[in-house]
Design a protein around this motif. Structure first.
Motif, short mmCIF file in Angstrom:
data_model
loop_
_atom_site.label_atom_id
_atom_site.label_comp_id
_atom_site.label_asym_id
_atom_site.label_seq_id
_atom_site.Cartn_x
_atom_site.Cartn_y
_atom_site.Cartn_z
N VAL A 1 0.88 -1.13 0.07
CA VAL A 1 -0.20 -0.01 -0.07
C VAL A 1 0.92 1.38 -0.10
O VAL A 1 1.79 1.29 0.89
N ARG A 2 0.80 2.27 -0.89
CA ARG A 2 1.41 3.35 -1.04
C ARG A 2 0.47 4.60 -0.74
O ARG A 2 -0.63 4.50 -0.90
N ALA A 3 1.19 5.58 0.21
CA ALA A 3 0.25 6.54 0.74
C ALA A 3 1.23 7.77 0.63
O ALA A 3 2.42 7.64 1.03
N ALA A 4 0.82 8.88 1.17
CA ALA A 4 1.40 10.19 1.60
C ALA A 4 1.98 10.00 2.79
O ALA A 4 2.94 10.76 3.25
N LEU A 5 1.37 9.25 3.75
CA LEU A 5 1.67 9.21 5.12
C LEU A 5 1.49 7.83 5.90
O LEU A 5 0.69 7.33 5.39
N VAL A 6 2.63 7.45 6.47
CA VAL A 6 2.43 6.31 7.26
C VAL A 6 2.60 6.44 8.78
O VAL A 6 3.68 7.16 9.21
N VAL A 7 1.60 6.16 9.45
CA VAL A 7 1.42 6.35 10.96
C VAL A 7 1.53 5.25 11.60
O VAL A 7 1.12 4.05 11.40
N GLY A 8 2.77 5.05 12.38
CA GLY A 8 3.12 4.08 13.31
C GLY A 8 2.12 4.33 14.61
O GLY A 8 2.43 5.04 15.63
N ALA A 9 1.06 3.52 14.94
CA ALA A 9 0.49 3.53 16.13
C ALA A 9 0.35 2.02 16.88
O ALA A 9 -0.79 1.31 17.25
#
Length: 478
Positions: free
Chosen positions: A159-167
């Motif tokens: 999955v490609r995205a503008a932002l990756v959030v590690g939660a």
């Protein structure tokens, strides 16, 4: 590096790794702003996790802001309308100051709390994918551009995205992959944590969130859903790994040393095993970089002694989503928004972080602390101000000033049975500790501006994609 072929590649606006408190809050805020969000989690909800899960009024207010409070209320946990604290025999009992109209605390087991948050996220059109294990991050020219993960069928997807959030918690895979696993500020706890659930007695007062301190021990009783009460003890930390039976023994011994907690649990029946969290450390990690951010415990963690983790995960996850949603299409503006969000969390959490670390020392109550309880027990306004610390209405630095320390110490000298020299030394230590905390606060805030670590973003050949990417192995703690 993972050598399995990528069977499917897709695009979205944001990928959130971890769908519990911080992840759901971030995803809900983004989805409400019209952004496409995919949230990946290795669990299948409803799912439990190790957590003491008390929410002070400020935390309940965050559930309300996210639109999740109704679903959480359906779990049936009682409203805790009073706080009770007993230190060395001095009892403080206060109501809670309302936050956004919420004048009560709640203690909801994570299996139900997280399920309610996930349901709220799905209702906001977040695409939550369960049993998905993140393996790698995708990099382009030093910027995070997405993730590779294994789906429930064992297929590798991208999955490609503008932002990756590690939660994804304290053992964050994303933190490791972006090179920020080592914190820029940390403090080992002087306490271990053991907790269990009890079937509450019929005559129990289920509207009170209670804490007791005696000697070096601390214990709590928080009524929660399904007629249960969560009882936690935090005795001084013991070195070495836990052996079979250690958690059970230490839990029972700590309760026995706390007469108030023993009396509270009289007539209750324990349900299930004793859970433990040892070798704890509070910390701040670098939490923002080109195309990535760390929300919740992945970026910042405080000892559970002040019960702030869920509130902070919800609040700063929500704020992260709100601030980045309008700028996802502009990398420069996005990175600026991420840095500002990170600085906001450090500034707003640093004072509570220092105060939490002091409570987590695992020491016996000193004359100054005993006098603090005595003062609050006799002064309702001061007692309310102390209780307001937990809902972040009062800042520790505003309440525990050097002048206040000297004033309390003077009264301690009058009331204490300890030798006057010992009381004076304790007062001097308290003033030194306040000064040291402020110096450490300055250093922590200054650390925001120091050079940031760089992840390994060397470009390698893709496993089965026409686009050049960089892949880094994960540690699978999603």
């Amino acid at each position: 590096m993972n050598d399995s072929p990528v069977t499917r590649a897709e695009d979205t606006d944001v990928v959130v790794v971890g769908a519990r408190c911080a992840g759901s809050a971030t995803a809900i805020a983004l989805a409400r702003a019209g952004r496409r969000v995919i949230a990946l989690d290795s669990a299948v909800f409803p799912s439990d996790t190790l957590s003491t899960h008390l929410l002070w009024p400020a935390g309940v207010a965050e559930l309300q802001r996210l639109g999740a409070l109704g679903r959480v209320e359906d779990a049936g946990a009682p409203h805790l309308t009073r706080a009770h604290a007993d230190g060395a025999g001095h009892v403080i009992s206060t109501a809670f100051t309302p936050v956004d109209g919420i004048g009560y605390a709640m203690c909801v087991r994570r299996v139900r709390l997280d399920a309610a948050l996930v349901a709220t996220a799905r209702a906001a059109d977040v695409d939550i994918r369960e049993k998905c294990l993140v393996l790698e991050l995708i990099w382009e020219r030093g910027r995070c551009r997405g993730v590779r993960y294994r789906d429930p069928e064992g297929e590798i997807r991208e999955v490609r995205a503008a932002l990756v959030v590690g939660a994804d918690g304290r053992r964050s895979t994303v933190a490791r992959l972006v090179g920020t696993r080592e914190p820029f500020a940390d403090k080992p706890s002087g306490r271990d944590c053991y907790f269990a659930y009890w079937r509450d007695s019929e005559n129990a007062q289920r509207h009170i969130a209670a804490q007791w301190r005696a000697g070096t021990d601390l214990g709590t009783a928080f009524p929660c859903d399904d007629g249960l009460v969560l009882s936690l003890v935090q005795p001084p930390a013991e070195p070495g790994p836990l052996r079979p039976g250690d958690a059970e023994r230490r839990y029972e011994q700590a309760i026995a040393r706390l007469p108030g907690l023993t009396a509270r649990l009289r007539g209750a029946t324990r349900v299930g095993r004793v859970r433990s969290a040892t070798n704890l450390s509070s910390y701040f990690r670098r939490s923002a970089g080109p195309g990535w951010a760390l929300a919740g415990d992945a970026g910042h963690f405080k000892d559970p002694i002040t019960a702030q983790g869920i509130r902070d995960a919800l609040r700063y996850g929500r704020i992260l989503g709100e601030r980045v949603a309008p700028v996802l299409g502009d990398p420069v503006a996005l990175d600026r928004a991420l840095r500002e969000w990170e600085r906001l969390r450090v500034r707003e959490c640093e004072g509570l972080y220092q105060w939490t670390n002091r409570l987590a020392r695992g020491e016996a109550m000193r004359p100054w602390e005993i006098e603090l309880y005595r003062t609050a027990a006799g002064d309702p306004r001061f007692a309310s101000a102390v209780t307001d610390l937990f809902s972040r209405i009062t800042e520790p630095g505003d309440l525990f000033t050097p002048y206040q320390a000297l004033s309390i110490s003077t009264r301690a000298l009058w009331h204490s049975r300890a030798h006057p020299v010992a009381v004076v030394r304790d007062a001097a230590r308290e003033v030194r500790d306040i000064a040291a905390d402020r110096l450490e606060s300055w250093r922590t805030l200054r650390a925001e501006h120091l050079p940031r670590p760089r992840p390994d973003t060397r470009t390698t050949s893709p496993t089965s994609s026409a686009r050049p990417v960089t892949s880094c192995p994960g540690d699978h703690h999603v």
